[in-house]
Structures are given as structure tokens and as C-alpha cells.
Design a protein around this motif. Structure first.
Motif, PDB file in Angstrom:
ATOM      1  N   LEU A 108       0.833  -1.209   0.000  1.00 12.08           N
ATOM      2  CA  LEU A 108       0.000   0.000   0.000  1.00 12.08           C
ATOM      3  C   LEU A 108       0.867   1.259   0.000  1.00 12.08           C
ATOM      4  N   ASP A 110       3.775   1.524  -1.333  1.00 11.74           N
ATOM      5  CA  ASP A 110       4.297   1.661  -2.698  1.00 11.74           C
ATOM      6  C   ASP A 110       3.276   2.348  -3.602  1.00 11.74           C
ATOM      7  N   VAL A 111       2.013   1.935  -3.461  1.00 13.29           N
ATOM      8  CA  VAL A 111       0.971   2.495  -4.321  1.00 13.29           C
ATOM      9  C   VAL A 111       0.756   3.977  -3.986  1.00 13.29           C
ATOM     10  N   TYR A 115      -4.578   5.125  -0.999  1.00 15.78           N
ATOM     11  CA  TYR A 115      -4.802   4.071  -0.003  1.00 15.78           C
ATOM     12  C   TYR A 115      -4.194   4.405   1.351  1.00 15.78           C
TER      13      TYR A 115
ATOM     14  N   TYR B  40       7.953  -6.837  -5.949  1.00 16.68           N
ATOM     15  CA  TYR B  40       7.201  -6.911  -4.696  1.00 16.68           C
ATOM     16  C   TYR B  40       8.106  -7.422  -3.585  1.00 16.68           C
ATOM     17  N   VAL B 111      -7.512  -6.269  -6.789  1.00 16.51           N
ATOM     18  CA  VAL B 111      -7.311  -5.135  -7.693  1.00 16.51           C
ATOM     19  C   VAL B 111      -7.624  -5.538  -9.129  1.00 16.51           C
ATOM     20  N   TYR B 115      -2.602  -6.123 -12.717  1.00 17.30           N
ATOM     21  CA  TYR B 115      -1.543  -6.764 -11.951  1.00 17.30           C
ATOM     22  C   TYR B 115      -1.566  -8.289 -12.078  1.00 17.30           C
TER      23      TYR B 115
END
Lengths: 152, 152
Positions: A108, A110-111, A115, B40, B111, B115
Motif C-alpha cells: 500500500l 508503494d501504491v 490508499y 514486490y 485489484v 496486476y
């Protein structure tokens, strides 16, 4: 009968249990208060696990307080085994919940903004840290009691 | 000297170690092949942990194969303790990695398309399941060896 520091009925055990109760409550509060945590599976899982850890550790705090300050309770292998298994299961669940929360929070962050409004992400992080600390103390309690078991 | 099924040097232990090696390798391959897993944190962490688990379990497969089929090796408490600690640490790391991967995958599935193109998300899920199985077998090995330790 040797006394293992950290095993049930010692003051070190009381300190460990108090730490578990405080950290798990803090983790729950950081996650719950004013946040829609149920939109994320990982956060709901953390809240569920902490809902089990808090009553468990508070019960054992009370047992330890009685044992340290009032009267030393006799140790029975069966009860101690049940406590070890309970601690172990809850510590594994806490570890899973803490690492899930930490990784989702990282994603979150990173986004970014949509958020993480109003410092929510730093609260998620604090909640994960508290859950990790609670896991560590539960696991330590479990190991100390396991060490104590063969001498009963 | 009693023999605990699942402790080092038994055929049950060999089966557990083989399972660990297979599941951890599968988890690594599902995550790595053709995927930019390093975007990630949770996935990079899983790959790192599996990079430790695979050589560890393959080494112990070889020790068990020697012990079962060639010559029963003598058990030394120190070596067994080191193996128990190694198993325990790696199993905790695997659990953390597996639950991180599972929760991040769940979020990515929520999401949706951008992705999860080309069935990547089902591969992440398979990787997490394999990591959970590898955790379970490592933890079982660790407990069986711990059970065996006091009789040495």
C-alpha cells in the motif's frame, strides 16, 4: 524441582505475559480505531488473531499474578502441555498475521496516496510491529515452558 | 535407545525431507520463472527464504539417504540440536514468507487485471501453497527431532 526462569509461575513469566497482553492490545487498537480494516483480508485476519491472543494472555497474566503474589500453584504436566500447545498455536498465528499485515502495508505504501490517507499506513505499520513483538513473547513463553516440562 | 518415527535417520524423516525439498523447489520455480518477482518485497522475501530452505533440505535428504540405506549414523546431541534450531528458524521464516505472499496475492486479485495478467496470480497462489506445505513439513521435522533429543 528446578525452577526455569520464564516458565509458568515465575516473575519472568509474568513479565512475558504482561508484554503479550500489552502488545496484542496495542496491535488491535492501532488496526481497529477508525479504520475500515475489513476491506483487506490480511487486516481482518490480524484482528481475528489478536481477538484470540488478548483473552489468552490476560487469563495467563491473572494465573501468574496469583502464583507469584498469593500462593504458588502446583504444576501439572497436562495443564502445562495444554498451555504450551496453546502458546505455540497462537504464536504461529500471530507470526502469520504480522507478516501478512507488514507485506500488505508495504504494498500500500508503494501504491501511495489514495490508499494511505491520514497516516493510515503508519498505523498499519505500528500494528504489524506490535503483532511481531507479541509473537516473539508468546514464542519465548512457549519455549521456556517446553524446557520446564521434562522436569515435572 | 528408542527410535522416534520422523527423527533423523528414519525412513519417515527421509520422506519429510524429500517433501520439503520438493515443495520448496516448486514454490521457488512457480515464483521465479518468467515473473518480475522483485517488484514486490513479499515475493523477493519468499524467493530469498526458499533459497535457504532448498540447500538445507537437500543436504538433510542426503544425510538421511546415507543413514537409511548405507549405514546408521550415530546421533550426537549437539548436531541434533543444531539441526532442530536450523529447522525451527527456517520453518518460521517459511511461514512468514508464505503468509506474506498469500496476503499480497489476495490483494492483487482484488485489484484485478493490470496486476494479474497471464494467470500470474494463480502462480503466486500455487507458490504460496507450496511454501505453506514446506513450512508444515519443516516444523514437523523439528518437533520430531525435539521429541528425540532427551533420549540421547
Amino acid at each position: 524441582m528446578e525452577e526455569v526462569p520464564g516458565a509458568m509461575g515465575t516473575s519472568a513469566s509474568l513479565a512475558l505475559r504482561l508484554g503479550q497482553a500489552i502488545f496484542s492490545t496495542a496491535s488491535l487498537l492501532f488496526m481497529c480505531l477508525g479504520i475500515d480494516f475489513y476491506s483487506y483480508t490480511a487486516f481482518s485476519y490480524l484482528v481475528t488473531v489478536m481477538g484470540f491472543v488478548i483473552p489468552w494472555s490476560i487469563t495467563l497474566v491473572l494465573v501468574d499474578v496469583y502464583s507469584v503474589f498469593v500462593k504458588c500453584l502446583p504444576h501439572q504436566p497436562r495443564i502445562l502441555s495444554a498451555i504450551i500447545i496453546g502458546d505455540l498455536v497462537l504464536s504461529l498465528l500471530s507470526l502469520a498475521a504480522a507478516s501478512s499485515t507488514a507485506s500488505v502495508t508495504d504494498l500500500l505504501l508503494d501504491v501511495g496516496t489514495p490508499y494511505c490517507r491520514a497516516n493510515f499506513c503508519s498505523r498499519y505499520q505500528l500494528s504489524a510491529v506490535m503483532a511481531f513483538l507479541s509473537w516473539f513473547l508468546s514464542f519465548a513463553s512457549s519455549l521456556f515452558n517446553l524446557w520446564r516440562l521434562p522436569s515435572l
